[in-house]
Write a protein that holds these residues in place. Structure first.
Motif, mmCIF file in Angstrom:
data_model
loop_
_atom_site.group_PDB
_atom_site.id
_atom_site.type_symbol
_atom_site.label_atom_id
_atom_site.label_comp_id
_atom_site.label_asym_id
_atom_site.label_seq_id
_atom_site.Cartn_x
_atom_site.Cartn_y
_atom_site.Cartn_z
ATOM 1 N N GLY A 105 -23.570 56.378 94.343
ATOM 2 C CA GLY A 105 -22.444 55.174 94.354
ATOM 3 C C GLY A 105 -21.130 55.871 94.628
ATOM 4 O O GLY A 105 -19.957 55.040 94.617
ATOM 5 N N GLY A 106 -20.939 57.489 94.400
ATOM 6 C CA GLY A 106 -19.671 57.988 94.515
ATOM 7 C C GLY A 106 -19.216 58.350 95.951
ATOM 8 O O GLY A 106 -19.688 57.649 96.902
ATOM 9 N N THR A 107 -18.639 59.219 95.978
ATOM 10 C CA THR A 107 -17.921 59.903 97.427
ATOM 11 C C THR A 107 -18.148 61.239 97.604
ATOM 12 O O THR A 107 -18.202 62.130 96.482
ATOM 13 C CB THR A 107 -16.476 59.360 97.698
ATOM 14 N N ILE A 108 -17.925 61.830 98.820
ATOM 15 C CA ILE A 108 -17.903 63.191 99.105
ATOM 16 C C ILE A 108 -16.637 63.160 100.275
ATOM 17 O O ILE A 108 -16.221 62.315 100.868
ATOM 18 C CB ILE A 108 -18.844 63.870 99.931
ATOM 19 N N GLU A 160 -17.857 61.299 91.353
ATOM 20 C CA GLU A 160 -18.721 60.002 90.522
ATOM 21 C C GLU A 160 -18.130 58.610 90.698
ATOM 22 O O GLU A 160 -17.041 58.585 91.107
ATOM 23 C CB GLU A 160 -18.856 60.095 89.056
ATOM 24 N N ALA A 161 -19.002 57.591 91.054
ATOM 25 C CA ALA A 161 -18.440 56.139 91.094
ATOM 26 C C ALA A 161 -17.987 55.909 89.739
ATOM 27 O O ALA A 161 -18.215 56.263 88.726
ATOM 28 C CB ALA A 161 -19.690 55.307 91.490
ATOM 29 N N SER A 162 -16.978 54.788 89.876
ATOM 30 C CA SER A 162 -16.515 54.090 88.663
ATOM 31 C C SER A 162 -17.781 53.430 87.995
ATOM 32 O O SER A 162 -18.692 53.030 88.499
ATOM 33 C CB SER A 162 -15.586 53.118 88.889
ATOM 34 N N GLN A 163 -17.731 53.106 86.775
ATOM 35 C CA GLN A 163 -19.053 52.449 85.998
ATOM 36 C C GLN A 163 -19.479 51.354 86.535
ATOM 37 O O GLN A 163 -20.485 51.174 86.407
ATOM 38 C CB GLN A 163 -18.501 52.481 84.397
ATOM 39 N N ASP A 164 -18.543 50.452 87.093
ATOM 40 C CA ASP A 164 -18.908 49.280 87.532
ATOM 41 C C ASP A 164 -19.859 49.417 88.955
ATOM 42 O O ASP A 164 -20.508 48.311 89.497
ATOM 43 C CB ASP A 164 -17.745 48.211 87.442
ATOM 44 N N LEU A 165 -19.483 50.320 89.549
ATOM 45 C CA LEU A 165 -19.925 50.915 90.877
ATOM 46 C C LEU A 165 -21.362 51.845 90.964
ATOM 47 O O LEU A 165 -22.268 51.903 92.065
ATOM 48 C CB LEU A 165 -18.999 51.211 91.848
ATOM 49 N N LYS A 166 -21.475 52.505 89.870
ATOM 50 C CA LYS A 166 -22.490 53.553 89.850
ATOM 51 C C LYS A 166 -23.798 52.992 89.818
ATOM 52 O O LYS A 166 -24.065 51.989 89.472
ATOM 53 C CB LYS A 166 -22.592 54.551 88.351
ATOM 54 N N ASP A 167 -24.557 53.545 90.634
ATOM 55 C CA ASP A 167 -26.083 53.286 91.147
ATOM 56 C C ASP A 167 -27.154 54.422 90.852
ATOM 57 O O ASP A 167 -27.267 55.037 91.932
ATOM 58 C CB ASP A 167 -26.074 52.474 92.231
ATOM 59 N N SER A 168 -27.377 54.602 89.712
ATOM 60 C CA SER A 168 -28.266 55.659 89.329
ATOM 61 C C SER A 168 -29.494 55.808 89.962
ATOM 62 O O SER A 168 -29.936 57.018 90.454
ATOM 63 C CB SER A 168 -28.367 56.043 87.695
#
Length: 212
Positions: A63-66, A159-167
């Motif tokens: 859910g994060g970025t590069i 990393e994604a912010s907590q509300d966007l994270k998709d483990s």
């Protein structure tokens, strides 16, 4: 996670097919960038990558970025620039054009430009974040590469912010996902639970926070 900033940390410069010249050099023309990765293509069919022989589990960045900075010195006529992240077999990974980045621009010659890609876009095409062996590859499209030359800098995974994270990379963010750890590729509903007929866990585990 800093992949490259002044130095390569856990990754090596690698190319799949030879006829590619790569090195870490100092950018004297733009000293504020310091050390950068330089690539020169001596054929139309090769690809550079930042590689590790021991695949890394990067699921914490789901859910994060590069992000990276790119400076194109030369390019073939009608070049289509692409980026790719690779995972160890069995999995598939496909290239994205640089124009599909958040910034949406094509490279301009002799100008440092910043690019940001959502890892979820690569996961949607089959990338498995739990077995990454090539963390970044930037290249003109296969078959039209000869003479391309560029510099690369400031490669960072965020990393994604907590509300966007998709483990579990199922398309439902952890905040709303009531069926965590869904196997990769299983279609899910709006709360992240597998659709009927696809096995795996179908009964929600009430893990997400109460909505305010």
């Amino acid at each position: 996670l800093e992949v490259f900033r002044e130095n390569l940390f856990e990754w090596d410069i690698f190319n799949c097919c030879g006829h590619l010249y790569s090195n870490v050099i100092f950018d004297y023309e733009h000293p504020e960038h310091g050390n950068v990765i330089a690539n020169y293509f001596a054929s139309d069919t090769t690809r550079p990558a930042l590689h590790t022989p021991h695949p890394r589990d990067l699921t914490e960045f789901a859910g994060g970025t590069i992000e990276f900075d790119l400076y194109v010195i030369n390019e073939p006529n009608n070049a289509q620039w692409e980026m790719q992240i690779d995972c160890m077999y069995p999995c598939t990974s496909n290239a994205l054009t640089l124009t599909s980045s958040q910034e949406g621009h094509a490279p301009r010659l002799r100008e440092w430009q910043h690019y940001t890609f959502n890892l979820s876009d690569l996961v949607a095409q089959g990338l498995h974040l739990d077995r990454i062996d090539n963390v970044l590859s930037v290249f003109p499209a296969w078959g039209n590469q000869l003479g391309a030359e560029y510099l690369l800098d400031n490669i960072v995974l965020t990393e994604a912010s907590q509300d966007l994270k998709d483990s579990d990379s199922d398309g439902a963010s952890d905040y709303f996902d009531e069926c965590p750890n869904t196997p990769f590729g299983i279609p899910v509903n709006s709360i992240g639970c597998p659709l009927p007929g696809y096995g795996a866990q179908t009964h929600p585990v009430n893990t997400h926070k109460e909505l305010l």
